[in-house]
Design a protein around this motif. Structure first.
Motif, PDB file in Angstrom:
ATOM      1  N   UNK A 170       0.714  -1.135   0.191  1.00 57.71           N
ATOM      2  CA  UNK A 170       0.318   0.477   0.083  1.00 57.71           C
ATOM      3  C   UNK A 170       0.912   1.291   0.606  1.00 57.71           C
ATOM      4  N   UNK A 171       0.292   2.090   0.419  1.00 62.38           N
ATOM      5  CA  UNK A 171       0.987   3.765   0.589  1.00 62.38           C
ATOM      6  C   UNK A 171       0.801   4.573   1.598  1.00 62.38           C
ATOM      7  N   UNK A 172       0.860   5.626   1.547  1.00 59.92           N
ATOM      8  CA  UNK A 172       1.061   6.612   2.685  1.00 59.92           C
ATOM      9  C   UNK A 172       0.167   7.858   1.816  1.00 59.92           C
ATOM     10  N   UNK A 173      -0.070   7.083   0.148  1.00 60.81           N
ATOM     11  CA  UNK A 173      -0.712   8.893  -0.206  1.00 60.81           C
ATOM     12  C   UNK A 173       0.161   9.842  -0.325  1.00 60.81           C
ATOM     13  N   UNK A 174       1.677  10.231   0.097  1.00 62.18           N
ATOM     14  CA  UNK A 174       1.996  11.172   0.141  1.00 62.18           C
ATOM     15  C   UNK A 174       3.958  10.694  -0.780  1.00 62.18           C
ATOM     16  N   UNK A 175       4.757  11.107  -1.388  1.00 60.05           N
ATOM     17  CA  UNK A 175       5.345  10.861  -1.734  1.00 60.05           C
ATOM     18  C   UNK A 175       6.731  10.365  -0.833  1.00 60.05           C
ATOM     19  N   UNK A 176       6.956   9.072  -1.034  1.00 63.61           N
ATOM     20  CA  UNK A 176       8.231   9.066  -0.462  1.00 63.61           C
ATOM     21  C   UNK A 176       9.489   8.548  -1.140  1.00 63.61           C
ATOM     22  N   UNK A 177       9.953  10.379  -0.996  1.00 67.94           N
ATOM     23  CA  UNK A 177      10.615  10.805  -2.297  1.00 67.94           C
ATOM     24  C   UNK A 177      12.043  10.393  -1.591  1.00 67.94           C
ATOM     25  N   UNK A 178      12.481   9.967  -1.602  1.00 59.63           N
ATOM     26  CA  UNK A 178      14.389  10.046  -1.695  1.00 59.63           C
ATOM     27  C   UNK A 178      14.266   9.088  -0.473  1.00 59.63           C
ATOM     28  N   UNK A 179      13.250   8.530   0.220  1.00 56.00           N
ATOM     29  CA  UNK A 179      13.459   7.254   1.277  1.00 56.00           C
ATOM     30  C   UNK A 179      12.964   8.531   2.671  1.00 56.00           C
TER      31      UNK A 179
END
Ligand code: PLP
Length: 418
Positions: A357-366
């Motif tokens: 799944x996802x948190x819904x926001x960008x997990x950009x570069x960790x």
């Protein structure tokens, strides 16, 4: 790499019980075999540059024209509206920066290099919603940073609907006359709420202001009718509906003032220089057509399985709250807050149980950022951190929904016990 990341995630439909269940369609989708097959000839035999005057070039140009026409039709647009780009981010940048700068000049507004102490009389302005993707929001900030644009963010309510009264106020009077563009999204990436684009357009046009719509999350999932809605510019991204990543388009009407942000050979009406990606354009046309056909056939099932999933999650974790509009939302989009845990911990735990799944926001570069839409909806940062988003483009089976809700129940119980 953990065991679960080495497994190939199965697309939600047809996933067997022990396969990783992929519930992150809003982040990206797999490329289907028919899209790959349609692209192949333009990567191998018909590889010529469509700008070349020889016969192979003409063959490529013909394929590009056909793809452009089919793609435009799938979004309720005309072939001439389509500017092929490298994806949603580029399309949003081109629309926001390109239209705002062209309109700044046309309206005789003056860039302000040091806003401090400057009177606002001729200062350019841009109006965006408070829940835009960073590709739009940061493009507006860029205009502010380099040219002193005033950036107005229109608030949303607790279900992420744009406040239309606030928009009307923002466009009124002298300030409205300095407004170069309104940019709003059709469907929100974090909570799936669908915005009233036609009403936004009517309000903006009443003040002579063009509207850009980020339809990246909507295209291929709900009908998009650019010209019927009288939208001036609209961004889409192919990998959200089944093309390889790095493909997209900005649809922009001939009447809309816009400057290119890339300089070069003048392809795509001079708005997007660079040798055109014929195979990519073919992929966009085929994938959009496939998604639109599936939409017509499966929309109800997708909504039914989404609502079944939402009910199941609420049953196993009564403290979980659905985020966004319960009805006016994307069909395969279920997003929640789970008070008492962090979305990141939940994600990691669910992943170990075979649920992606996802948190819904960008997990950009960790980095795990707090979902900005939830903050704009008035949710406390501590609670917004507990967001979880599950998105799918194929209806889920009853067994899959049971598997997901059981995993969520176990994860939540484990995490809140720690
Ligand atoms: N706009 C929205 C609403 C998105 O959700 C995304 C990506 O998730 C983008 C723009 C950026 O699209 P791309 O990944 O094609 O650059």
């Amino acid at each position: 790499m953990t065991d679960s990341t080495m497994k190939t995630p199965a697309a939600s439909a047809g996933a067997t019980d022990d396969a990783e269940l992929y519930l992150d369609a809003a982040a990206t989708e797999p490329v289907s075999r028919d899209v790959i097959d349609a692209m192949l000839p333009f990567l191998t035999d018909a590889y010529a540059n469509p700008a070349s005057v020889h016969q192979p070039g003409k063959t490529a140009a013909h394929a590009l024209d056909a793809a452009r026409a089919a793609f435009a039709a799938g979004l309720g647009a005309k072939p001439d509206d389509v500017i092929f780009t490298s994806g949603g981010t580029e399309s949003d940048n081109l629309a926001v920066k390109g239209i705002a700068m062209a309109r700044m000049r046309r309206l005789g507004l003056r860039p302000v290099y040091d806003a401090a102490g400057e009177p606002d009389a001729r200062r350019p302005r841009i109006v965006i919603s408070a829940i835009e993707h960073p590709a739009v929001a940061q493009s507006a900030d860029w205009l502010s940073h380099w040219f002193g644009f005033e950036v107005v963010r229109i608030p949303v309510d607790h279900e992420a609907h744009l406040d239309l009264d606030a928009l009307a106020r923002a466009l009124d009077g002298e300030a409205g006359e300095r407004t170069t563009l309104v940019s709003a999204m059709l469907a929100n990436n974090e909570v799936g709420t669908i915005e009233p684009v036609e009403r936004i357009v009517a309000l903006a046009h009443a003040h002579g202001v063009p509207v850009h719509v980020d339809a990246v999350q909507a295209a291929g999932l709900i009908p998009v009718r650019m010209r019927d809605w009288d939208v001036d510019a609209l961004s889409v991204s192919g990998h959200k509906f089944g093309t390889p990543k790095g493909l997209g388009a900005l649809l922009v009407r001939g009447r809309t003032p816009i400057e290119p942000i890339l300089s070069g050979g003048g392809q795509e009406r001079g708005l997007r220089s660079g040798t055109q990606n014929v195979a990519g354009a073919v992929a966009l046309a085929i994938a959009l057509d496939g998604s639109n056909r599936r939409m017509a056939a499966r929309y109800r099932q997708l909504v039914a399985s989404r609502d079944m999933l939402i009910d199941a999650v609420r049953r196993v974790v009564p403290r979980a709250e659905l985020t966004g509009d319960p009805e006016r939302r994307l069909p395969g989009h279920a997003s929640f807050i789970f008070p008492g845990v962090t979305g990141e911990a939940l994600l990691v735990d669910l992943d170990a149980r075979g649920i992606a799944a996802s948190s819904g926001s960008a997990c950009a570069i960790g980095r795990h950022e707090i979902p900005a839409t939830l903050l704009a909806m008035g949710i406390e940062p501590q609670v917004a951190k507990s967001a979880l988003r599950m998105t799918f483009r194929e209806p889920l089976t009853r067994e899959q929904i049971e598997r997901i809700s059981l995993a969520i129940e176990e994860s939540y119980t484990d995490l809140t016990r720690r």
